[in-house]
Design a protein around this motif. Sequence first.
Motif, PDB file in Angstrom:
ATOM      1  N   ALA A 163       0.819  -1.209   0.000  1.00 60.25           N
ATOM      2  CA  ALA A 163       0.000   0.000   0.000  1.00 60.25           C
ATOM      3  C   ALA A 163       0.857   1.266   0.000  1.00 60.25           C
ATOM      4  CB  ALA A 163      -0.934  -0.001   1.217  1.00 60.25           C
ATOM      5  N   ARG A 164       1.978   1.245   0.719  1.00 61.82           N
ATOM      6  CA  ARG A 164       2.870   2.411   0.729  1.00 61.82           C
ATOM      7  C   ARG A 164       3.460   2.659  -0.658  1.00 61.82           C
ATOM      8  NH1 ARG A 164       4.594   0.556   5.814  1.00 61.82           N
ATOM      9  NH2 ARG A 164       6.506  -0.366   4.949  1.00 61.82           N
ATOM     10  N   LEU A 165       3.833   1.590  -1.334  1.00 58.78           N
ATOM     11  CA  LEU A 165       4.369   1.721  -2.685  1.00 58.78           C
ATOM     12  C   LEU A 165       3.290   2.238  -3.646  1.00 58.78           C
ATOM     13  CD1 LEU A 165       6.481  -1.550  -2.845  1.00 58.78           C
ATOM     14  CD2 LEU A 165       7.374   0.789  -2.802  1.00 58.78           C
ATOM     15  N   ASP A 166       2.069   1.751  -3.470  1.00 56.38           N
ATOM     16  CA  ASP A 166       0.952   2.264  -4.272  1.00 56.38           C
ATOM     17  C   ASP A 166       0.718   3.743  -3.983  1.00 56.38           C
ATOM     18  OD1 ASP A 166       0.485  -0.205  -5.483  1.00 56.38           O
ATOM     19  OD2 ASP A 166      -0.949  -0.831  -3.936  1.00 56.38           O
ATOM     20  N   GLY A 167       0.924   4.117  -2.721  1.00 51.39           N
ATOM     21  CA  GLY A 167       0.794   5.521  -2.343  1.00 51.39           C
ATOM     22  C   GLY A 167       1.847   6.394  -2.991  1.00 51.39           C
ATOM     23  N   LYS A 168       3.062   5.879  -3.091  1.00 51.83           N
ATOM     24  CA  LYS A 168       4.131   6.624  -3.759  1.00 51.83           C
ATOM     25  C   LYS A 168       3.790   6.835  -5.224  1.00 51.83           C
ATOM     26  CE  LYS A 168       9.073   6.711  -4.789  1.00 51.83           C
ATOM     27  NZ  LYS A 168      10.401   6.081  -4.580  1.00 51.83           N
ATOM     28  N   TYR A 169       3.254   5.780  -5.862  1.00 56.22           N
ATOM     29  CA  TYR A 169       2.866   5.926  -7.261  1.00 56.22           C
ATOM     30  C   TYR A 169       1.759   6.974  -7.407  1.00 56.22           C
ATOM     31  CZ  TYR A 169       0.880   5.328 -11.784  1.00 56.22           C
ATOM     32  OH  TYR A 169       0.407   5.620 -13.038  1.00 56.22           O
ATOM     33  N   THR A 170       0.773   6.920  -6.511  1.00 56.65           N
ATOM     34  CA  THR A 170      -0.340   7.866  -6.558  1.00 56.65           C
ATOM     35  C   THR A 170       0.151   9.304  -6.453  1.00 56.65           C
ATOM     36  OG1 THR A 170      -1.802   6.221  -5.535  1.00 56.65           O
ATOM     37  CG2 THR A 170      -2.522   8.516  -5.463  1.00 56.65           C
ATOM     38  N   ALA A 171       1.093   9.535  -5.552  1.00 56.45           N
ATOM     39  CA  ALA A 171       1.650  10.880  -5.373  1.00 56.45           C
ATOM     40  C   ALA A 171       2.347  11.359  -6.647  1.00 56.45           C
ATOM     41  CB  ALA A 171       2.620  10.889  -4.202  1.00 56.45           C
ATOM     42  N   LYS A 172       3.091  10.476  -7.290  1.00 57.33           N
ATOM     43  CA  LYS A 172       3.772  10.832  -8.547  1.00 57.33           C
ATOM     44  C   LYS A 172       2.752  11.146  -9.638  1.00 57.33           C
ATOM     45  CE  LYS A 172       8.248  10.069  -7.622  1.00 57.33           C
ATOM     46  NZ  LYS A 172       9.338  11.048  -7.826  1.00 57.33           N
ATOM     47  N   LEU A 182       7.246  10.114 -16.781  1.00 62.16           N
ATOM     48  CA  LEU A 182       8.521   9.406 -16.623  1.00 62.16           C
ATOM     49  C   LEU A 182       8.424   8.292 -15.581  1.00 62.16           C
ATOM     50  CD1 LEU A 182      11.096  12.346 -16.845  1.00 62.16           C
ATOM     51  CD2 LEU A 182      10.577  10.621 -18.576  1.00 62.16           C
ATOM     52  N   PHE A 183       7.605   8.505 -14.543  1.00 63.97           N
ATOM     53  CA  PHE A 183       7.439   7.455 -13.536  1.00 63.97           C
ATOM     54  C   PHE A 183       6.649   6.285 -14.124  1.00 63.97           C
ATOM     55  CE2 PHE A 183       6.186   5.711  -9.322  1.00 63.97           C
ATOM     56  CZ  PHE A 183       7.453   5.620  -8.787  1.00 63.97           C
ATOM     57  N   ASP A 184       5.645   6.585 -14.938  1.00 60.01           N
ATOM     58  CA  ASP A 184       4.916   5.516 -15.631  1.00 60.01           C
ATOM     59  C   ASP A 184       5.861   4.733 -16.535  1.00 60.01           C
ATOM     60  OD1 ASP A 184       2.405   5.692 -14.578  1.00 60.01           O
ATOM     61  OD2 ASP A 184       1.525   6.800 -16.228  1.00 60.01           O
ATOM     62  N   LEU A 185       6.716   5.445 -17.243  1.00 57.13           N
ATOM     63  CA  LEU A 185       7.678   4.792 -18.128  1.00 57.13           C
ATOM     64  C   LEU A 185       8.633   3.906 -17.337  1.00 57.13           C
ATOM     65  CD1 LEU A 185       8.689   4.539 -21.050  1.00 57.13           C
ATOM     66  CD2 LEU A 185      10.194   6.501 -20.622  1.00 57.13           C
ATOM     67  N   LYS A 186       9.066   4.395 -16.177  1.00 55.02           N
ATOM     68  CA  LYS A 186       9.945   3.615 -15.308  1.00 55.02           C
ATOM     69  C   LYS A 186       9.251   2.325 -14.856  1.00 55.02           C
ATOM     70  CE  LYS A 186      12.830   4.124 -11.173  1.00 55.02           C
ATOM     71  NZ  LYS A 186      13.297   5.073 -10.112  1.00 55.02           N
ATOM     72  N   CYS A 187       7.977   2.428 -14.500  1.00 52.12           N
ATOM     73  CA  CYS A 187       7.212   1.249 -14.086  1.00 52.12           C
ATOM     74  C   CYS A 187       7.054   0.270 -15.248  1.00 52.12           C
ATOM     75  CB  CYS A 187       5.835   1.664 -13.577  1.00 52.12           C
ATOM     76  SG  CYS A 187       5.843   2.552 -12.008  1.00 52.12           S
ATOM     77  N   PHE A 188       6.804   0.800 -16.435  1.00 49.34           N
ATOM     78  CA  PHE A 188       6.602  -0.051 -17.612  1.00 49.34           C
ATOM     79  C   PHE A 188       7.867  -0.829 -17.958  1.00 49.34           C
ATOM     80  CE2 PHE A 188       6.498  -0.795 -22.208  1.00 49.34           C
ATOM     81  CZ  PHE A 188       5.275  -1.435 -22.344  1.00 49.34           C
ATOM     82  N   LEU A 189       8.997  -0.124 -17.998  1.00 49.88           N
ATOM     83  CA  LEU A 189      10.270  -0.776 -18.315  1.00 49.88           C
ATOM     84  C   LEU A 189      10.673  -1.759 -17.210  1.00 49.88           C
ATOM     85  CD1 LEU A 189      12.258   2.257 -19.777  1.00 49.88           C
ATOM     86  CD2 LEU A 189      11.132   0.411 -21.037  1.00 49.88           C
TER      87      LEU A 189
END
Length: 216
Positions: A163-172, A182-189
């Motif tokens: 959940a904390r990691l999901d929260g970090k993504y949400t904030a980005k 760029l964060f989406d791209l990082k997650c995709f790669l």
Amino acid sequence: MKKSNQYKDVIKPIIGKVLSFGALIILSPVFGAIALAIVIDDPGPVLFTQKRVGEGKSLFNLHKFRTMKMDTPHDVPTHLLEDPDKYITRVGKILRKTSLDELPQIWDIFVGNMAIIGPRPALWNQDDLVAERDKYGANDIKPGLTGWAQINGRDELEIPVKARLDGKYTAKLNKGGLTAFLFDLKCFLGTIKSVLGSEGVVEGGTGEMKRRKNKK
């Protein structure tokens, strides 16, 4: 007044729609081959549907290729089954290890229930995960096929960590603009790397990362 987020509200959905449409066409032979293998291995429906928690905690039907036998309890998370391995079919083991069982969710992205990147959608009865995500606003965005938590442990993570990691993504994502893209791209790669290495795939493995650390 709510701040406009062009990337989150406009650009990202368009990217998801275009890429998912293309993937459905290109991967159609793969879908057919997997469907045939499932039926030969264990006769029954090819697809498996479950109620999942979507954006704003609304429910939707998520689709997967069926990897478990017909007598498997339907709405029980894999990690809560007494012996999950005995329910998984031979083809299912391959599909789960390679994440090919997730491919039908490309349709869920195309129809707008999911995004390519976002928190993995919780089961309708996973109250513990939903409650933890509420702390970070992670239930307020569209769930994804993959996300930040998936490339940082996946099945191995305990729910509070996930959940904390999901929260970090949400904030980005909520920052919008180039930061979010760029964060989406990082997650995709990162997902490509994780899938190719079968990283974090543990049957019944929620919390496995912490258990391994405690053994050392």
